[in-house]
Design a protein around this motif. Structure first.
Motif, PDB file in Angstrom:
ATOM      1  N   MET A 100       0.826  -1.205   0.000  1.00 14.54           N
ATOM      2  CA  MET A 100       0.000   0.000   0.000  1.00 14.54           C
ATOM      3  C   MET A 100       0.861   1.256   0.000  1.00 14.54           C
ATOM      4  SD  MET A 100      -2.940  -1.077  -0.478  1.00 14.54           S
ATOM      5  CE  MET A 100      -3.493   0.622  -0.572  1.00 14.54           C
ATOM      6  N   ARG A 101       1.978   1.248   0.703  1.00 14.09           N
ATOM      7  CA  ARG A 101       2.870   2.409   0.697  1.00 14.09           C
ATOM      8  C   ARG A 101       3.429   2.656  -0.694  1.00 14.09           C
ATOM      9  NH1 ARG A 101       6.390   1.533   6.281  1.00 14.09           N
ATOM     10  NH2 ARG A 101       4.605   0.994   7.577  1.00 14.09           N
ATOM     11  N   VAL A 102       3.832   1.573  -1.381  1.00 14.22           N
ATOM     12  CA  VAL A 102       4.361   1.700  -2.740  1.00 14.22           C
ATOM     13  C   VAL A 102       3.287   2.257  -3.671  1.00 14.22           C
ATOM     14  CG1 VAL A 102       5.182   0.407  -4.765  1.00 14.22           C
ATOM     15  CG2 VAL A 102       6.121  -0.086  -2.497  1.00 14.22           C
ATOM     16  N   LEU A 103       2.091   1.703  -3.598  1.00 13.35           N
ATOM     17  CA  LEU A 103       1.018   2.154  -4.479  1.00 13.35           C
ATOM     18  C   LEU A 103       0.638   3.605  -4.200  1.00 13.35           C
ATOM     19  CD1 LEU A 103      -1.206  -1.049  -4.541  1.00 13.35           C
ATOM     20  CD2 LEU A 103       0.228  -0.154  -6.390  1.00 13.35           C
ATOM     21  N   MET A 104       0.586   3.985  -2.931  1.00 11.89           N
ATOM     22  CA  MET A 104       0.263   5.377  -2.609  1.00 11.89           C
ATOM     23  C   MET A 104       1.363   6.316  -3.089  1.00 11.89           C
ATOM     24  SD  MET A 104      -1.782   5.332   1.036  1.00 11.89           S
ATOM     25  CE  MET A 104      -0.707   4.225   1.933  1.00 11.89           C
ATOM     26  N   ALA A 105       2.621   5.910  -2.939  1.00 12.34           N
ATOM     27  CA  ALA A 105       3.726   6.746  -3.425  1.00 12.34           C
ATOM     28  C   ALA A 105       3.641   6.910  -4.941  1.00 12.34           C
ATOM     29  CB  ALA A 105       5.069   6.138  -3.024  1.00 12.34           C
ATOM     30  N   ARG A 156      12.767   3.094  -6.187  1.00 12.83           N
ATOM     31  CA  ARG A 156      12.549   2.238  -5.022  1.00 12.83           C
ATOM     32  C   ARG A 156      13.240   2.800  -3.783  1.00 12.83           C
ATOM     33  NH1 ARG A 156      14.722  -3.031  -6.409  1.00 12.83           N
ATOM     34  NH2 ARG A 156      16.609  -2.302  -5.412  1.00 12.83           N
ATOM     35  N   ALA A 157      14.444   3.313  -3.922  1.00  9.73           N
ATOM     36  CA  ALA A 157      15.180   3.865  -2.792  1.00  9.73           C
ATOM     37  C   ALA A 157      14.442   5.054  -2.192  1.00  9.73           C
ATOM     38  CB  ALA A 157      16.588   4.281  -3.210  1.00  9.73           C
ATOM     39  N   GLY A 158      13.833   5.857  -3.049  1.00  8.58           N
ATOM     40  CA  GLY A 158      13.070   7.006  -2.560  1.00  8.58           C
ATOM     41  C   GLY A 158      11.847   6.572  -1.777  1.00  8.58           C
ATOM     42  N   ILE A 159      11.160   5.571  -2.289  1.00  9.98           N
ATOM     43  CA  ILE A 159       9.990   5.053  -1.575  1.00  9.98           C
ATOM     44  C   ILE A 159      10.414   4.448  -0.250  1.00  9.98           C
ATOM     45  CG2 ILE A 159       8.108   3.373  -1.598  1.00  9.98           C
ATOM     46  CD1 ILE A 159       8.050   3.671  -4.655  1.00  9.98           C
ATOM     47  N   ALA A 160      11.494   3.672  -0.255  1.00 11.09           N
ATOM     48  CA  ALA A 160      11.975   3.050   0.981  1.00 11.09           C
ATOM     49  C   ALA A 160      12.260   4.109   2.039  1.00 11.09           C
ATOM     50  CB  ALA A 160      13.221   2.212   0.718  1.00 11.09           C
ATOM     51  N   LYS A 161      12.855   5.206   1.609  1.00 13.29           N
ATOM     52  CA  LYS A 161      13.200   6.263   2.560  1.00 13.29           C
ATOM     53  C   LYS A 161      11.954   6.915   3.154  1.00 13.29           C
ATOM     54  CE  LYS A 161      15.976  10.420   3.062  1.00 13.29           C
ATOM     55  NZ  LYS A 161      16.884  11.362   2.395  1.00 13.29           N
ATOM     56  N   VAL A 162      11.016   7.340   2.312  1.00 13.89           N
ATOM     57  CA  VAL A 162       9.834   8.030   2.823  1.00 13.89           C
ATOM     58  C   VAL A 162       8.853   7.076   3.504  1.00 13.89           C
ATOM     59  CG1 VAL A 162      10.021   9.935   1.188  1.00 13.89           C
ATOM     60  CG2 VAL A 162       8.566   7.977   0.623  1.00 13.89           C
ATOM     61  N   ALA A 163       8.921   5.792   3.164  1.00 14.06           N
ATOM     62  CA  ALA A 163       8.006   4.813   3.755  1.00 14.06           C
ATOM     63  C   ALA A 163       8.614   4.103   4.960  1.00 14.06           C
ATOM     64  CB  ALA A 163       7.585   3.786   2.705  1.00 14.06           C
ATOM     65  N   ASN A 164       9.838   4.492   5.325  1.00 16.42           N
ATOM     66  CA  ASN A 164      10.515   3.891   6.470  1.00 16.42           C
ATOM     67  C   ASN A 164      10.558   2.368   6.338  1.00 16.42           C
ATOM     68  OD1 ASN A 164      11.918   3.924   8.898  1.00 16.42           O
ATOM     69  ND2 ASN A 164      10.046   3.731  10.112  1.00 16.42           N
TER      70      ASN A 164
END
Length: 161
Positions: free
Chosen positions: A11-16, A27-35
């Motif tokens: 869900m975090r990936v899809l929302m991002a 992916r690295a950006g999502i990982a950072k903002v999604a903790n």
């Protein structure tokens, strides 16, 4: 009830991706903002791509984008793809069910009805519903365009940073 980490990360990936619709995200950006762990996120990205929710592109200008419009992705669909393999209770398991009450248990019937109601609510909600007019979410998940990133910020050769 507790969702698996994979469902939560999906869900975090899809929302991002929905917040950043119109450009690829890394992916690295999502990982950072999604903790989230980038390695764990990689597994989720792979599953989301296999299910047709996102498209991934390798290479320097690569990244992740939604494969469908946010209003075409229901939350119930996503949860079913990620949670269906996890039985809610022992008596729901096709294998490894040792409950002696299964044949006469009314709790199982109540739990089945509750799960159906849970998914019905999620089936009526789309990814667009989660991100529309949600300035707080946008502030948290708004990521830079990959082509605007400085070279040292990110490409490790996979294109899915």
């Amino acid at each position: 009830m507790r969702l698996t980490i994979r469902t939560n990360l999906a869900m975090r990936v899809l929302m991002a991706c929905a917040v950043n619709e119109g450009h690829m995200v890394r992916r690295a950006g999502i990982a950072k903002v999604a903790n989230a762990s980038e390695n764990h996120l990689a597994q989720v990205v792979h599953l989301l791509a296999n299910e047709g929710y996102i498209e991934t592109t390798r290479g320097r200008a690569g990244g992740i984008v939604l494969a469908r419009k946010p209003d075409e992705i229901t939350i119930g669909q996503v949860f079913r793809h990620f949670e269906a393999h996890v039985p809610f209770a022992e008596c729901f398991a096709a294998h490894d069910n040792t409950c002696p009450l299964q044949a006469v248990c009314r709790l199982r019937l109540a739990l089945s009805a509750a799960l159906e109601a849970f998914y019905k609510v999620l089936d009526d909600m789309t990814l667009a519903d989660l991100v529309a007019d949600n300035a707080g979410l946008e502030a948290l998940l708004n990521l830079p365009h990959p082509d605007m990133m400085m070279p040292q910020e990110g490409c490790n050769g996979t294109g899915l940073n």
